[in-house]
Design a protein around this motif. Structure first.
Motif, PDB file in Angstrom:
ATOM      1  N   GLY A 168       5.682  -7.128 -14.769  1.00 19.30           N
ATOM      2  CA  GLY A 168       4.741  -6.025 -14.866  1.00 19.30           C
ATOM      3  C   GLY A 168       3.862  -5.856 -13.646  1.00 19.30           C
ATOM      4  O   GLY A 168       2.766  -5.298 -13.738  1.00 19.30           O
ATOM      5  N   CYS A 169       4.347  -6.329 -12.487  1.00 17.76           N
ATOM      6  CA  CYS A 169       3.573  -6.226 -11.246  1.00 17.76           C
ATOM      7  C   CYS A 169       3.718  -4.833 -10.632  1.00 17.76           C
ATOM      8  O   CYS A 169       4.555  -4.032 -11.050  1.00 17.76           O
ATOM      9  CB  CYS A 169       4.057  -7.261 -10.233  1.00 17.76           C
ATOM     10  SG  CYS A 169       3.892  -8.970 -10.767  1.00 17.76           S
ATOM     11  N   ASN A 170       2.907  -4.574  -9.631  1.00 12.32           N
ATOM     12  CA  ASN A 170       3.023  -3.352  -8.839  1.00 12.32           C
ATOM     13  C   ASN A 170       4.225  -3.525  -7.911  1.00 12.32           C
ATOM     14  O   ASN A 170       4.150  -4.210  -6.899  1.00 12.32           O
ATOM     15  CB  ASN A 170       1.735  -3.137  -8.036  1.00 12.32           C
ATOM     16  CG  ASN A 170       1.774  -1.857  -7.216  1.00 12.32           C
ATOM     17  OD1 ASN A 170       2.831  -1.314  -6.920  1.00 12.32           O
ATOM     18  ND2 ASN A 170       0.598  -1.378  -6.837  1.00 12.32           N
ATOM     19  N   VAL A 171       5.346  -2.902  -8.246  1.00 10.03           N
ATOM     20  CA  VAL A 171       6.585  -3.093  -7.490  1.00 10.03           C
ATOM     21  C   VAL A 171       6.440  -2.561  -6.069  1.00 10.03           C
ATOM     22  O   VAL A 171       6.965  -3.147  -5.119  1.00 10.03           O
ATOM     23  CB  VAL A 171       7.774  -2.402  -8.206  1.00 10.03           C
ATOM     24  CG1 VAL A 171       9.049  -2.510  -7.373  1.00 10.03           C
ATOM     25  CG2 VAL A 171       7.990  -3.031  -9.579  1.00 10.03           C
ATOM     26  N   GLY A 172       5.721  -1.460  -5.897  1.00  9.43           N
ATOM     27  CA  GLY A 172       5.489  -0.921  -4.562  1.00  9.43           C
ATOM     28  C   GLY A 172       4.745  -1.907  -3.682  1.00  9.43           C
ATOM     29  O   GLY A 172       5.047  -2.047  -2.480  1.00  9.43           O
TER      30      GLY A 172
ATOM     31  N   ASP B 230       5.321   5.069  -2.680  1.00  5.87           N
ATOM     32  CA  ASP B 230       4.728   3.954  -3.432  1.00  5.87           C
ATOM     33  C   ASP B 230       4.798   2.651  -2.654  1.00  5.87           C
ATOM     34  O   ASP B 230       4.202   1.655  -3.059  1.00  5.87           O
ATOM     35  CB  ASP B 230       5.460   3.777  -4.769  1.00  5.87           C
ATOM     36  CG  ASP B 230       5.282   4.973  -5.684  1.00  5.87           C
ATOM     37  OD1 ASP B 230       4.164   5.156  -6.187  1.00  5.87           O
ATOM     38  OD2 ASP B 230       6.253   5.733  -5.859  1.00  5.87           O
ATOM     39  N   ILE B 231       5.531   2.649  -1.541  1.00  5.22           N
ATOM     40  CA  ILE B 231       5.737   1.429  -0.751  1.00  5.22           C
ATOM     41  C   ILE B 231       4.959   1.455   0.562  1.00  5.22           C
ATOM     42  O   ILE B 231       4.256   0.491   0.908  1.00  5.22           O
ATOM     43  CB  ILE B 231       7.242   1.235  -0.448  1.00  5.22           C
ATOM     44  CG1 ILE B 231       8.030   1.079  -1.752  1.00  5.22           C
ATOM     45  CG2 ILE B 231       7.459   0.035   0.464  1.00  5.22           C
ATOM     46  CD1 ILE B 231       9.532   1.006  -1.537  1.00  5.22           C
ATOM     47  N   ILE B 232       5.062   2.568   1.292  1.00 11.62           N
ATOM     48  CA  ILE B 232       4.486   2.645   2.644  1.00 11.62           C
ATOM     49  C   ILE B 232       2.992   2.300   2.695  1.00 11.62           C
ATOM     50  O   ILE B 232       2.556   1.631   3.642  1.00 11.62           O
ATOM     51  CB  ILE B 232       4.762   4.038   3.247  1.00 11.62           C
ATOM     52  CG1 ILE B 232       6.263   4.176   3.553  1.00 11.62           C
ATOM     53  CG2 ILE B 232       3.944   4.261   4.522  1.00 11.62           C
ATOM     54  CD1 ILE B 232       6.668   5.526   4.093  1.00 11.62           C
ATOM     55  N   PRO B 233       2.161   2.694   1.717  1.00 12.03           N
ATOM     56  CA  PRO B 233       0.737   2.334   1.798  1.00 12.03           C
ATOM     57  C   PRO B 233       0.472   0.834   1.829  1.00 12.03           C
ATOM     58  O   PRO B 233      -0.628   0.405   2.215  1.00 12.03           O
ATOM     59  CB  PRO B 233       0.159   2.961   0.527  1.00 12.03           C
ATOM     60  CG  PRO B 233       1.067   4.092   0.208  1.00 12.03           C
ATOM     61  CD  PRO B 233       2.438   3.595   0.580  1.00 12.03           C
ATOM     62  N   TYR B 234       1.469   0.030   1.440  1.00  8.12           N
ATOM     63  CA  TYR B 234       1.297  -1.423   1.419  1.00  8.12           C
ATOM     64  C   TYR B 234       2.005  -2.128   2.575  1.00  8.12           C
ATOM     65  O   TYR B 234       2.032  -3.364   2.621  1.00  8.12           O
ATOM     66  CB  TYR B 234       1.806  -1.984   0.086  1.00  8.12           C
ATOM     67  CG  TYR B 234       1.106  -1.411  -1.116  1.00  8.12           C
ATOM     68  CD1 TYR B 234      -0.239  -1.681  -1.350  1.00  8.12           C
ATOM     69  CD2 TYR B 234       1.778  -0.578  -2.012  1.00  8.12           C
ATOM     70  CE1 TYR B 234      -0.896  -1.143  -2.456  1.00  8.12           C
ATOM     71  CE2 TYR B 234       1.136  -0.040  -3.116  1.00  8.12           C
ATOM     72  CZ  TYR B 234      -0.203  -0.321  -3.328  1.00  8.12           C
ATOM     73  OH  TYR B 234      -0.858   0.211  -4.414  1.00  8.12           O
ATOM     74  N   SER B 235       2.567  -1.362   3.502  1.00  8.98           N
ATOM     75  CA  SER B 235       3.192  -1.976   4.679  1.00  8.98           C
ATOM     76  C   SER B 235       2.104  -2.281   5.702  1.00  8.98           C
ATOM     77  O   SER B 235       2.056  -1.718   6.800  1.00  8.98           O
ATOM     78  CB  SER B 235       4.260  -1.034   5.268  1.00  8.98           C
ATOM     79  OG  SER B 235       5.001  -1.683   6.279  1.00  8.98           O
ATOM     80  N   PHE B 236       1.230  -3.207   5.312  1.00 11.72           N
ATOM     81  CA  PHE B 236       0.005  -3.462   6.070  1.00 11.72           C
ATOM     82  C   PHE B 236       0.257  -3.971   7.486  1.00 11.72           C
ATOM     83  O   PHE B 236      -0.440  -3.596   8.427  1.00 11.72           O
ATOM     84  CB  PHE B 236      -0.880  -4.472   5.321  1.00 11.72           C
ATOM     85  CG  PHE B 236      -1.359  -4.010   3.985  1.00 11.72           C
ATOM     86  CD1 PHE B 236      -1.912  -2.755   3.826  1.00 11.72           C
ATOM     87  CD2 PHE B 236      -1.242  -4.828   2.867  1.00 11.72           C
ATOM     88  CE1 PHE B 236      -2.356  -2.315   2.578  1.00 11.72           C
ATOM     89  CE2 PHE B 236      -1.688  -4.408   1.624  1.00 11.72           C
ATOM     90  CZ  PHE B 236      -2.240  -3.155   1.476  1.00 11.72           C
ATOM     91  N   HIS B 237       1.231  -4.845   7.648  1.00  7.01           N
ATOM     92  CA  HIS B 237       1.440  -5.462   8.960  1.00  7.01           C
ATOM     93  C   HIS B 237       1.810  -4.412  10.006  1.00  7.01           C
ATOM     94  O   HIS B 237       1.322  -4.459  11.141  1.00  7.01           O
ATOM     95  CB  HIS B 237       2.533  -6.533   8.888  1.00  7.01           C
ATOM     96  CG  HIS B 237       2.640  -7.360  10.129  1.00  7.01           C
ATOM     97  ND1 HIS B 237       1.684  -8.280  10.495  1.00  7.01           N
ATOM     98  CD2 HIS B 237       3.578  -7.400  11.100  1.00  7.01           C
ATOM     99  CE1 HIS B 237       2.032  -8.853  11.632  1.00  7.01           C
ATOM    100  NE2 HIS B 237       3.182  -8.327  12.025  1.00  7.01           N
ATOM    101  N   SER B 238       2.643  -3.466   9.641  1.00  7.37           N
ATOM    102  CA  SER B 238       3.030  -2.407  10.567  1.00  7.37           C
ATOM    103  C   SER B 238       1.812  -1.564  10.957  1.00  7.37           C
ATOM    104  O   SER B 238       1.624  -1.211  12.125  1.00  7.37           O
ATOM    105  CB  SER B 238       4.096  -1.511   9.933  1.00  7.37           C
ATOM    106  OG  SER B 238       5.311  -2.210   9.781  1.00  7.37           O
ATOM    107  N   MET B 239       0.991  -1.237   9.969  1.00  3.02           N
ATOM    108  CA  MET B 239      -0.216  -0.451  10.239  1.00  3.02           C
ATOM    109  C   MET B 239      -1.141  -1.180  11.205  1.00  3.02           C
ATOM    110  O   MET B 239      -1.643  -0.595  12.176  1.00  3.02           O
ATOM    111  CB  MET B 239      -0.965  -0.168   8.934  1.00  3.02           C
ATOM    112  CG  MET B 239      -0.212   0.668   7.934  1.00  3.02           C
ATOM    113  SD  MET B 239      -1.200   0.874   6.439  1.00  3.02           S
ATOM    114  CE  MET B 239       0.015   1.575   5.321  1.00  3.02           C
TER     115      MET B 239
END
Length: 454
Positions: free
Chosen positions: A155-159, A422-431
């Motif tokens: 039940g985690c945030n898959v994104g 739903d994925i890109i906002p969490y690609s923190f390292h790239s940002m």
């Protein structure tokens, strides 16, 4: 490209635009190929081959077009790139086929940590694997099939989990000494890989550290109260000894050995280790799909692309188009800051067009190097801006390999409206990589000049 002004030795139809038509065909072809889902280095090599044919058709002297191609293939940097890519491919496969990835995942699974730490764990596992093996795609492909279904089941945030996997994969792709992006960015800037890794480390660690903190914060906000149990095989634990190879590589480069010599020694040690530990049987080692065969053939895409792109670049060189472009850029860029911003912008646009970092680095490398030379900017600086930009952008592309891999493994596990948004906002390292290099160029922090490094 030669540091001195190139003598114009070939003419092409189309005037000043003529020599650039093959490049335009190549870039447009890459965009179309990526959009229709046909990206990848082999496809890009086919597109670049078509662009080279266009160059032949545009050449006024077709009898001597072969000399232009041969001149491009004689480039010293190309020879080193090919050897380094092949050696790195073998080493990466030795690490992956030894069972190292499963061993790392098993160790993490035995720690019984809170599910709130799952994003951090996903990030760290991928960071270790990608830094050890030098591949973002391989890291994501190894971890995503395990952690994405697990996160959905819990039940985690898959994104968020997908973003953590991508961030960890990009971390090693940007930093690993055997990564094709690290090798390509270093050699196109005429810099030593060990110096590039050393100077890149602060940027990678800052971006990685900030990403880790955010993965903990967002992970703890998930409303899940249980522990992590990852189903992985414990029989591969002996493969943890293979972690000696990345350490050995660092030691050898610090001793002054070049990238090719370092990789040869590490590959020999790796072969001895997998045989001694029983990780890979001798028959498998020598099989076409074994680490040596798969390592060599797995790099054929980028080798073919490099062979063709250097011939395309030679068209720009012998026609004078490259010199005219550089003269225009230098006229436009009045300061080292503007020169670095121009290099960052060119790399970002090319990465978006190519859908990946390696093709962008090989194509933009000579351009970035010549701009850096004009202002006397230190070699590793250009390499780091080149690699940081391309890896940062590739980790945010909806059609990037890592995001597409993660999307593939979410099928049937998430609602139908789940998308790359739903994925890109969490690609923190790239940002953070992009922000750090933008800030570094803007402020001049980390900028060094050749005369200061001597």
């Amino acid at each position: 490209m030669d540091e001195k002004k190139t003598k114009v030795t070939a003419a092409f139809y189309g005037g000043a635009l003529g020599p650039w038509i093959p490049v335009i065909i190549m870039i447009v072809g890459m965009i179309i190929g990526t959009v229709i889902g046909g990206g990848g280095l082999t496809r890009f090599a086919i597109i670049t081959f078509a662009a080279l044919i266009a160059g032949f058709l545009l050449a006024k002297d077709k009898k001597n077009f072969g000399e232009i191609c041969f001149s491009g293939l004689k480039n010293h940097m190309l020879s080193i790139l090919i050897i380094a890519f092949l050696m790195a491919g073998v080493m990466g496969q030795l690490l992956r086929q030894s069972g190292l990835i499963n061993a790392l995942i098993y160790v993490v699974g035995e720690l019984n940590m809170s599910v709130g730490l799952l994003p951090l764990i996903a990030f760290l596992i991928c960071a270790v694997i990608s830094t050890s093996c030098g591949t973002s795609t391989g890291s994501a492909a190894a971890v995503a099939p395990l952690l994405i279904p697990l996160s959905a089941e819990l039940g985690c945030n898959v994104g968020l989990i997908c973003g953590a996997i991508i961030a960890g994969a990009i971390f090693g792709d940007n930093l690993a000494p055997i990564s094709d992006t690290t090798i390509g960015s270093a050699l196109t800037q005429e810099a030593a890989v060990k110096d590039v890794v050393r100077t890149r480390l602060p940027y990678s660690l800052i971006a990685g550290g900030l990403s880790a903190v955010l993965f903990v914060i967002f992970g703890m906000r998930m409303d899940v109260n249980t522990t992590i149990h990852i189903g992985a095989d414990e029989t591969n634990l002996k493969a943890l000894a293979m972690l000696i190879l990345p350490i050995l590589m660092i030691v050898l480069m610090k001793k002054g050995l070049d990238i090719v010599g370092t990789l040869i020694i590490c590959n020999v040690v790796g072969v001895v280790l997998v045989l001694a530990l029983g990780c890979i049987p001798l028959g498998t080692l020598l099989d076409n799909e074994g680490p040596i065969g798969a390592g060599l053939t797995g790099m054929m895409g980028i080798v073919l692309y490099a062979l063709l792109i250097f011939q395309i670049l030679e068209i720009l060189n012998v026609s004078g188009a490259f010199d005219r472009l550089m003269a225009g850029l230098i006229k436009l860029c009045k300061t080292p800051r503007s020169g670095e911003f121009a290099g960052m912008a060119m790399t970002a646009v090319t990465t978006i067009c190519a859908g990946g970092s390696s093709p962008a680095i090989i194509f933009c490398g000579p351009l970035v190097r010549n701009v850096a030379k004009n202002f006397g900017i230190e070699k590793t600086r250009g390499a780091n801006i080149l690699d940081g930009t391309s890896c940062g952008v590739s980790g945010l592309l909806p059609y990037g390999t890592c995001i597409m891999l993660c999307m593939n493994f979410t099928q049937g596990l998430v609602p139908e409206d789940f998308s790359f948004l739903d994925i890109i906002p969490y690609s923190f390292h790239s940002m953070f990589l992009l922000l750090l290099f933008f800030f570094s160029i803007l402020t001049g922090i980390g900028r060094r000049f050749e005369k200061e490094s001597k």
